[in-house]
Structure formats: C-alpha cells, structure tokens
Design a protein around this motif. Structure first.
Motif, short mmCIF file in Angstrom:
data_model
loop_
_atom_site.label_atom_id
_atom_site.label_comp_id
_atom_site.label_asym_id
_atom_site.label_seq_id
_atom_site.Cartn_x
_atom_site.Cartn_y
_atom_site.Cartn_z
N ARG A 213 -0.76 8.45 -12.43
CA ARG A 213 -1.23 7.74 -11.25
C ARG A 213 -1.30 6.26 -11.56
NH1 ARG A 213 -6.20 6.19 -9.33
NH2 ARG A 213 -7.28 7.32 -10.98
N ARG A 214 -0.84 5.46 -10.64
CA ARG A 214 -0.82 4.02 -10.84
C ARG A 214 -1.54 3.32 -9.69
NH1 ARG A 214 5.59 3.03 -9.32
NH2 ARG A 214 5.65 4.65 -7.74
N PHE A 215 -1.73 2.04 -9.80
CA PHE A 215 -2.31 1.24 -8.73
C PHE A 215 -1.20 0.88 -7.75
CE2 PHE A 215 -3.34 -3.06 -7.09
CZ PHE A 215 -4.45 -2.73 -6.34
N PHE A 216 -1.29 1.43 -6.54
CA PHE A 216 -0.25 1.25 -5.53
C PHE A 216 1.11 1.62 -6.15
CE2 PHE A 216 -2.94 -2.16 -3.17
CZ PHE A 216 -3.85 -1.19 -2.85
N THR A 217 2.06 0.67 -6.14
CA THR A 217 3.37 0.93 -6.75
C THR A 217 3.56 0.10 -8.01
OG1 THR A 217 4.37 -0.75 -5.31
CG2 THR A 217 4.41 1.54 -4.55
N ILE A 218 2.46 -0.36 -8.59
CA ILE A 218 2.52 -1.22 -9.77
C ILE A 218 2.44 -0.35 -11.01
CG2 ILE A 218 1.51 -3.19 -10.96
CD1 ILE A 218 0.32 -4.05 -8.27
N SER A 219 3.57 -0.17 -11.67
CA SER A 219 3.64 0.81 -12.75
C SER A 219 2.94 0.36 -14.03
CB SER A 219 5.11 1.14 -13.05
OG SER A 219 5.71 1.77 -11.94
N ASP A 220 2.67 -0.94 -14.17
CA ASP A 220 1.96 -1.35 -15.38
C ASP A 220 0.45 -1.38 -15.18
OD1 ASP A 220 1.81 -3.61 -13.84
OD2 ASP A 220 2.71 -4.97 -15.30
N VAL B 152 7.64 3.45 2.66
CA VAL B 152 6.95 3.42 1.37
C VAL B 152 6.89 4.82 0.77
CG1 VAL B 152 4.69 3.08 0.29
CG2 VAL B 152 5.61 1.32 1.81
N LEU B 153 6.56 5.80 1.59
CA LEU B 153 6.47 7.18 1.09
C LEU B 153 7.82 7.69 0.62
CD1 LEU B 153 4.04 8.81 3.65
CD2 LEU B 153 3.81 8.92 1.16
N GLU B 154 8.87 7.36 1.34
CA GLU B 154 10.19 7.89 1.00
C GLU B 154 10.91 7.03 -0.04
OE1 GLU B 154 12.08 8.24 4.79
OE2 GLU B 154 11.11 10.18 5.22
N GLY B 155 10.35 5.87 -0.34
CA GLY B 155 10.98 4.98 -1.32
C GLY B 155 10.14 4.87 -2.58
N GLY C 279 -4.29 6.02 0.78
CA GLY C 279 -4.76 4.64 0.65
C GLY C 279 -3.67 3.68 0.20
N PRO C 280 -3.00 3.95 -0.91
CA PRO C 280 -1.89 3.10 -1.33
C PRO C 280 -0.77 2.98 -0.31
CG PRO C 280 -2.59 4.49 -3.15
CD PRO C 280 -3.34 4.96 -1.94
N VAL C 281 -0.49 4.07 0.41
CA VAL C 281 0.56 4.00 1.43
C VAL C 281 0.15 3.05 2.55
CG1 VAL C 281 1.81 5.31 3.19
CG2 VAL C 281 1.49 6.27 0.90
N MET C 282 -1.11 3.11 2.96
CA MET C 282 -1.59 2.18 3.97
C MET C 282 -1.52 0.75 3.44
SD MET C 282 -2.98 1.70 7.02
CE MET C 282 -4.25 2.74 7.75
N ALA C 283 -1.93 0.57 2.20
CA ALA C 283 -1.92 -0.78 1.63
C ALA C 283 -0.51 -1.35 1.54
CB ALA C 283 -2.57 -0.75 0.24
N LYS C 284 0.41 -0.56 1.01
CA LYS C 284 1.78 -1.07 0.86
C LYS C 284 2.52 -1.11 2.19
CE LYS C 284 3.27 -2.25 -2.31
NZ LYS C 284 3.16 -3.59 -2.91
N GLY C 285 2.27 -0.13 3.06
CA GLY C 285 2.97 -0.10 4.34
C GLY C 285 2.45 -1.12 5.33
#
Length: 877
Positions: free
Chosen positions: A258-265, A392-395, A510-516
């Motif tokens: 699990r990461r923060f949003f889509t930030i892998s580091d 965001v979900l599909e990407g 939550g992350p999907v709402m944030a990124k989307g």
C-alpha cells in the motif's frame, strides 16, 4: 494554554528549529497562541516538506538537534506560545536510501523485525513472494546490461545493489556466503556458519564489522555494458533477493504494498496494529506527555484502516486532553464523526466557504457561457469528475483495484447466490461504486457503519447501477452487502474477512477521490479556478449567504475548535491569489472581452495550446500578478512551473509519466510571450486595475471573517501579508519574516482601512497585516467570546441587502458585530446608503469600532462601509 489561533511554520534545512525560536517574539506580538509545525521527524535527505518520514523516533537532523528543538519549544513557551506538531502515521518515505526499517524488509523479507510495519501483500500473484521496487528508469534487463545496477559493500559492512547510484537494495546476509566464496574472502566460512540465523541474531553486527574491515573483491559481479552474459552472476544474485526491481511504471499493474495515493516511494504503515502504533509513536507521545508539545495534527487520516480506533488510541495514550486535529476533507453535507474525539479538521471546508461566499452569483450564467464558448468544453463538472476517477482506477491504481477485486471475489465464492460472479464484472462494479461516492470514504469497522455512511453507500450503488445498464444486479448487491457489513450476518465464519474487505475498499476510495477530483478534475474544469480548491465541488458557483450562515452556526454548535484554514502547504493557490481570481465573477463581460483579446495577442497557430489550459493560465496570472508595479523577475518561472504541474495533473495534454515534451515546450513559449509582450502586459494591467478594489476587498473580507467566526483561525506562514503563492512547492518559498516583524512594529495608531474611502493598492500588505493583528489582539483580549460565543446571522433590508453579510456573537456581557460588503463591483455607494441593518432590540450598544479604535459612527451599512468593505464592532451589555 488556551488555543486561540495557530501559525503554521514550514521547517526545512534552510529554516531550522533555531530559526523558529527566533520568531517567538514576533509571533507572540502578532497575537497567535500556538505554533503549528510541519513534520519534524527524520525524513528523506533534502526533503522540503517532511512528509516522507524515515524514522518516527528521531528528529530530522537537517532541522536541528533535540537540544535545539527543546530550546525552540522553550522560546515559544517563554513568549506565551504553545506547539502543535504535524504527524504522518499513514506512510513512510522509502525511495533512495536512508529508511533503515524499509531496507530491513528488502533485506530479510517477511522475516524482517520491521515487516509488520508495512502493508505488503507477500502472496500477490506473479510476485513470487517478493516486494516490488518500481524505481528503475528502464526495464530491469536494460538497466542491468547498461550497468545501472552495481553490487557494493557499504561502509557499514553490508552488501547492497545500488540502482542508478541512488537507490539502495540490500542483499540478504544469508546470501553473503556465496558472494564471499566467489571473491575468495576468508569470511565466507563465518557467514556460512550463520545458516538459518535470523535478522536479530547478535552475531551479525560483528560479522558486518569484520567485512567492512576486510572488503571483498566484487569484480565477479561486474559486467561489460552491452554484454548480457557478463552480468549473469549479478542477475543470479538479484533473483534470490526479497525484492524485485522494475521500471517505474510497472507499479500501476504490480504494486503489492500500500502506498500514499499513487506515490510509490511512500509506503503505507499498518498503524492500526497496537504494536506498530507503540513502536512508531514512542517519541511524539513522550513529547506530549512531557508537555514539550501541546497537540498534534494528523496527516491524511483517511489513509488509515481504522481512523476512529487510531484517534481513540491517541487519546488513551496521553493522560490529559490535548488539541487533536485531523487532515480530513469533508464532502457535501458530511461532518466529522463525533466519536473520533478530535477537535476538528484542518479547515479545507472553511476555505471553500469563504471563496464561495465572496464569489458574485450574478456572473454565473455569463461566466459559464464564456467558458464554454472560449474552450469548447461543455461537459458538466460531474461528468469530468466521474471520468477522472474512473481513469485513475483503471490506470495508475489498477493494481490496488485488482487486489480489492480479489478480496470481494473470495467472499462471493462463499455465497451460493453470488458464487458465479466473475472478477471482470466485479471489477466493473467496484469501479462505478467508487466513482459514484461523493465523499472520500465511509467508515465501516468491526462495530458496523453509521446511518450516514449506509445512506451514502446506497446512493453510490444506485448511481453505479445507472452507469452499468444490463449488468447483473448480484454484483452491486454483493458490493453493498460487504460495504454496509450486512454480509457478516450471512457469513458468520468470515466476519473478519468481510470487515477487512470493507475497510480496504475505504482505503482505496480515498486516494481515488484525491487523485481523480483534486489532481485531475480540478485542473480540467476551469470555469473559475478560485472555486477549484481542495475539498471543493466542481461546478458549484459560490455559496449563498444563507448557506454560509448555516455552515458557521453548525460549526459553532458541533466543532467550535475546528481550524479555520485559508492557505496551507496543500492548497492549490495562496489565499489572496484565490480572492483575486474570485473577483472576476463580478466583471464577467470585461473578462470575456479581455480573454479574447489576449488570445489574439499571444496564440501561435503553429504551436497551439489547449484553450482550456489557456483559460486556466489567464486566471492563474490574475492571482499571481502584483497589485502594483511590474512582475518580479522570478514570476515567469514560477508561473511556468505551476502551469506544467497543472497540465500534468490534468493528464489531458501531458502527464507526469510519458508526458508530451512538445506540448510542454509550446506552453512554456506561450507564457514567455505573455511576459515579453508590452501590449499584453498593458492590457492585463488595465484589467487588474479595473477590478483591483474588489480583489483587495475580497482579501480583507476573508481576513475579517477568518478571525471572527466560530473556530480557531490558522495562519499559514507569511499569509499575514498578501499570499499570492501558487501550487506547491511555490507555497513553500522562503518567507521574509524580518519585513513582517518590522512592518508590525511600525504599524501606526489604529484608523480606517481606507481613510479616503478608496483602497490604496500600495498598502495592501500593510492593510492585511494591520487587520490581522487587530483581530488577533481582540481574540486575545476576549477569548471566551470567540471560544464559546453564540452565532446569530444579521440581515439587511434595501437595494444592497443581497450583498450584505453580517453576524452577531455574544458571550456573557460581551457582544461582537461583524459586517462585510460582498460583491462590491456590482454595487453603487447609494445602494448602501439606502440599505438598513436589522438588529435585535437588545443589541443597541453603544458600539466601538475595533478597526479604527473609535466609537462607531452608526450601524447603517452606508456608514459601516464608508472606509472599507469590513466592519468589526464590540459592545458590552
């Protein structure tokens, strides 16, 4: 220490604890009660924000020592100031090198003593029990053959593969024997004797010390660039490790932590487990128990599996009541759960209320028409948001979606009615339900779900059904039964799995709402970007005065200690940039004319830019352009960087990964033409001069309301003067505190804001600072009035009544009236002269004008607004 107002400080290597201590006299004189510090715990080297923490139980050495931290806290206390610390429980920074806890996991895999800290799926399909490390600049085989992966012995006697000379990938000590034997090292036997030894075996440190003193020859693991066979030994060694290094973009499909949003580091931390909580909170809890820190602000509370349990655990860990704030974005009609026992949010909703109420509603129809006509974009805002969330979900979050789908499929397989639901159908259903939610997440847990959450789930399910015509109803029935917890009664043996699936859904929504929403839709729907802020609802044009009053009265009743934030390190634009852009709403015909004129001046048919992003740019310039004089030399670069970030976040014409360099170059050229064109600058300045009074009025209205409404005002560093910053990292630029301290010391005796009845654009900074200081001093003089005082809307009658906003607060024998004149550009002075304030009979006064420090000349709006758009009056009963 009574909490009256906070002041946010951003600590960096260039602004350390000692610098914070030196500000104590100024902040005390300004009138705040608490300093609200950015994260101070150890973070990745060079971090400019501190949210990439690497060690929870050590202060960041780049900010200073513990002695310097204690000296700063003491300096604050000596000047009557408390200290609130920003804490990041959800994630840790893992890229590069320096996080010993994550590196231990890479080194030892599930056997690491720190493996329980991180949310890793060691059984993820296709990963072979390894954790993904997606930070290579090219596919693994390419990087390997080109020499981008090198085996080294570090100074601590540990072997590691270094990727691109920046990322440290440890070798498991159980594999050292083969490496050392290949090198002919005499220590090979000693390491061979450690077969079966665990990571906590006390013999390891001595062996690593010996190895550091007797470094082996690692030439056998070196190869020749371009010759695949020469790297076979290194490839074989890497294949045995607990990590899998890959190109950065594999994370969308194969991430298994699990990461923060889509930030892998930034890797998620399992703070819901009591042991992890205790191990990660030892230092901050000691600061709270000792009284060195007075309170905490929790970052990204929605990222936690169990926010309520976390907050209650914090409360139980400290034997006194302390200020506890959570960074929580509230959706429409959403309220922070009372049973979390927090003092409130950090105030995103308040920032949106303020910009909403100053936005002129009369301009909405023409502004919408202008936006559609110029950009060609006519899709409703709701469609823009929905499409962005689905993308965001599909990407970038496809791997997280796949993992969640598998959880739901495993539950479906246990119910005969749903056993034949395919993963494809289930995946489509989950996409639409998540995209249909109008909040970041619901809060089901082992105890169940609140009625409000259940209602939101039902609404989302209905919207998803409409988006999936012809789909099997069983799919949404399953999803609903899991999210509401009803499936637990049907599957008693799987109660824990049902709860876990629902909570994992919440961690993804939550992350999907944030990124989307935040990072795509708010850069795509550009009708009036002042309204596009964290926590906003795209498509909503402002806020009616009645709705504004209702929001404030509700806050006074349910969350009187909620923070009132208008700028932060996360807001899209600084608070005064937002107020300036909002002023466009009162001058739409001229705006429409000027946009067309500017396009004709600047457009290059050979290198066109998207008109939607061009429209965004003009608004951004309105927010950032100085009120007087020419732009500073750094403004073109600041605007260019902000625009590049905006178009990459939007993901329409460029993006962060595999962006369009040609489009970005055309955009940069367009911005340079704007700043270089005398005709454009003259026209743009003319427009700003025309609406300048309204821009300033909006900023002063925002300031007056922020420091007098129910709640605790939060000042972002430097925003006591005009804050025209752009999106981060622009809003973390150094602040000229010496100028602010000097200006505060030179403020003359109180007097009208606009002595001549008109704004002095050369005194914008000083006017805002003076108003801020006077209102903070009023809060200090009458703390109970602001902490517990009532909130009663005031009305006006007459031609300008719709542009009047006022309220009365009362506590004990003290009364406060605040009145502001909204939408000044659409009102004539005579409108206010013929408008009357309606007051209850018992509030006759006499009244004292706080701003001018004189007896009030009268309560008629024509008198109240004679010398500015705000009036603040006090009286005793």
């Amino acid at each position: 220490m009574t909490l009256r107002a906070t002041y946010r400080l951003q600590f960096t290597a260039d602004f350390r604890f000692a610098d914070g201590a030196a500000l104590a006299p100024y902040l005390s004189r300004l009138g705040v009660s608490h300093v609200y510090a950015s994260p101070v715990f150890a973070a990745r080297p060079g971090s400019t924000h501190g949210y990439d923490v690497t060690d929870y139980n050590r202060l960041n050495p780049e900010l200073g020592s513990e002695a310097e931290f204690r000296a700063m806290a003491a300096a604050f206390r000596d000047h009557g100031l408390g200290l609130i610390l920003d804490f990041v429980p959800n994630h840790m920074g893992i890229g590069g090198a320096g996080n010993a806890f994550w590196e231990s996991v890479l080194e030892w895999g599930p056997d690491s003593p720190w493996a329980h800290w991180f949310d890793i799926d060691w059984k993820a399909p296709g990963m072979g029990g390894k954790v993904l490390f997606p930070f290579l600049g090219a596919p693994f085989g390419v990087v390997l053959v080109e020499g981008g992966l090198r085996l080294r012995l570090d100074e601590d006697g540990r072997l590691a593969v270094w990727a691109h000379d920046s990322h440290r990938l440890p070798i498991c000590p159980r594999d050292y024997q083969a490496v050392l034997a290949q090198a002919g090292s005499p220590l090979a036997g000693a390491f061979a004797a450690m077969e079966g030894a665990g990571p906590t075996d006390p013999r390891w440190p001595d062996l690593h010390r010996q190895l550091a003193e007797n470094p082996p020859d690692l030439d056998a693991y070196e190869g020749r660039p371009g010759d695949p066979s020469s790297w076979a030994a290194l490839a074989s060694l890497i294949a045995q490790q607990h990590w899998r290094a890959s190109k950065f973009n594999l994370d969308a499909d194969a991430i298994n932590y699990r990461r923060f949003f889509t930030i892998s580091d930034l890797a998620g931390v399992r703070v819901e487990h009591e042991r992890v909580f205790e191990e990660t909170h030892a230092l901050i809890l000691s600061f709270l128990r000792e009284g060195l820190a007075d309170g905490i602000r929790i970052d990204h509370i929605d990222g936690l599996l169990d926010p309520k349990g976390y907050c209650l655990r914090l409360r139980a860990a400290v034997p006194r009541r302390f200020p506890l704030y959570v960074e929580k974005i509230l959706g429409p009609e959403e309220h922070l759960p009372e049973d979390w026992e927090t003092d409130g949010t950090t105030g995103y909703e308040f920032a949106n209320e303020i910009v909403g109420v100053v936005t002129d509603p009369s301009g909405e129809a023409l502004l919408t028409e202008s936006y559609h006509a110029f950009t060609g974009r006519t899709e409703p805002a709701a469609e823009v948001v929905h499409a962005a969330k689905v993308a965001v979900l599909e990407g970038p979050m496809a791997a997280e979606l796949a993992a969640l789908t598998s959880r739901f499929a495993a539950l479906a397989a246990q119910v005969p009615d749903w056993a034949d639901i395919g993963q494809g159908a289930l995946r489509r259903g989950l996409v639409q339900v998540i995209a249909a939610l109008d909040v970041y997440r619901t809060y089901a847990d082992a105890e169940g779900i609140a009625p409000e959450g259940r209602a939101r789930i039902q609404t989302a399910l209905a919207r998803a059904a409409a988006a999936l015509p012809g789909a099997d109803p069983a799919v949404l029935a399953l999803i609903g039964a899991v999210l509401a917890g009803d499936l637990r009664d049907r599957l008693p043996s799987a109660r824990a799995d049902v709860t876990e699936a629902a909570m994992r859904f919440q961690q993804l929504s939550g992350p999907v709402m944030a990124k989307g929403l935040e990072d795509r839709a708010l850069y795509r729907y550009n009708r009036l970007i002042a309204l596009n802020e964290v926590g906003s609802e795209p498509g909503h044009h402002g806020m009616a005065v009645a709705a504004f009053h209702l929001a404030q009265a509700t806050r006074a009743r349910t969350a009187p200690r909620n923070l009132l934030g208008t700028s932060s390190h996360d807001t899209k634009r600084g608070e005064d940039a937002r107020m300036r852009i909002a002023a466009i709403s009162g001058h739409v015909p001229l705006w429409q004319q000027k946009v067309a004129e500017w396009h004709d001046l600047l457009a290059d048919p050979g290198a066109p830019i998207d008109r939607n992003e061009e429209y965004f740019l003009y608004q951004l310039l309105v927010g950032a352009w100085p009120a007087t004089g020419e732009p500073a030399s750094d403004l073109p670069d600041r605007v260019t960087e902000a625009m590049l970030k905006s178009v990459r976040e939007a993901g329409v014409n460029s993006r962060w990964v595999f962006g369009d360099s040609h489009y970005e170059a055309a955009l940069g050229d367009f911005i340079r033409r704007a700043f270089a064109s005398d005709r454009f600058r003259a026209s743009f300045r003319g427009f700003l001069d025309h609406i300048g009074g309204d821009m300033l009025a909006n900023s002063l209205i925002q300031t007056a309301l922020k420091f007098t409404l129910p709640g605790v005002p939060d000042l972002y560093q430097g925003a006591e003067m005009l804050d025209q910053s752009l999106v981060d990292p622009d809003n973390r630029r150094p602040v000229d505190f010496s100028r602010r301290a000097a200006s505060l010391g030179l403020l003359q005796q109180p007097g009208p804001l606009w002595p001549g009845g008109k704004p002095d654009l050369a005194r914008l900074d000083e006017d805002k600072l003076a108003l801020t200081a006077r209102l903070l001093q009023l809060r200090a003089a009458q703390p109970e009035l602001f902490a517990t005082g009532s909130y009663e809307p005031l009305a006006a009658e007459g031609p300008a009544a719709e542009s009047f906003l006022g309220f009365l607060r009362q506590q004990g024998g003290q009364m406060l009236i605040v009145a502001v004149a909204l939408h000044g550009g659409t009102r004539r002075p005579a409108d206010w002269e013929d408008t009357r304030l309606v007051l209850p009979g018992w509030a006759a006064g006499p009244w004292h004008d706080v701003i001018s420090d004189r007896p009030a000349a009268g309560l008629e709006p024509g008198r109240l607004f004679r010398h500015g758009p705000v009036a603040v009056l006090t009286a005793g009963i």
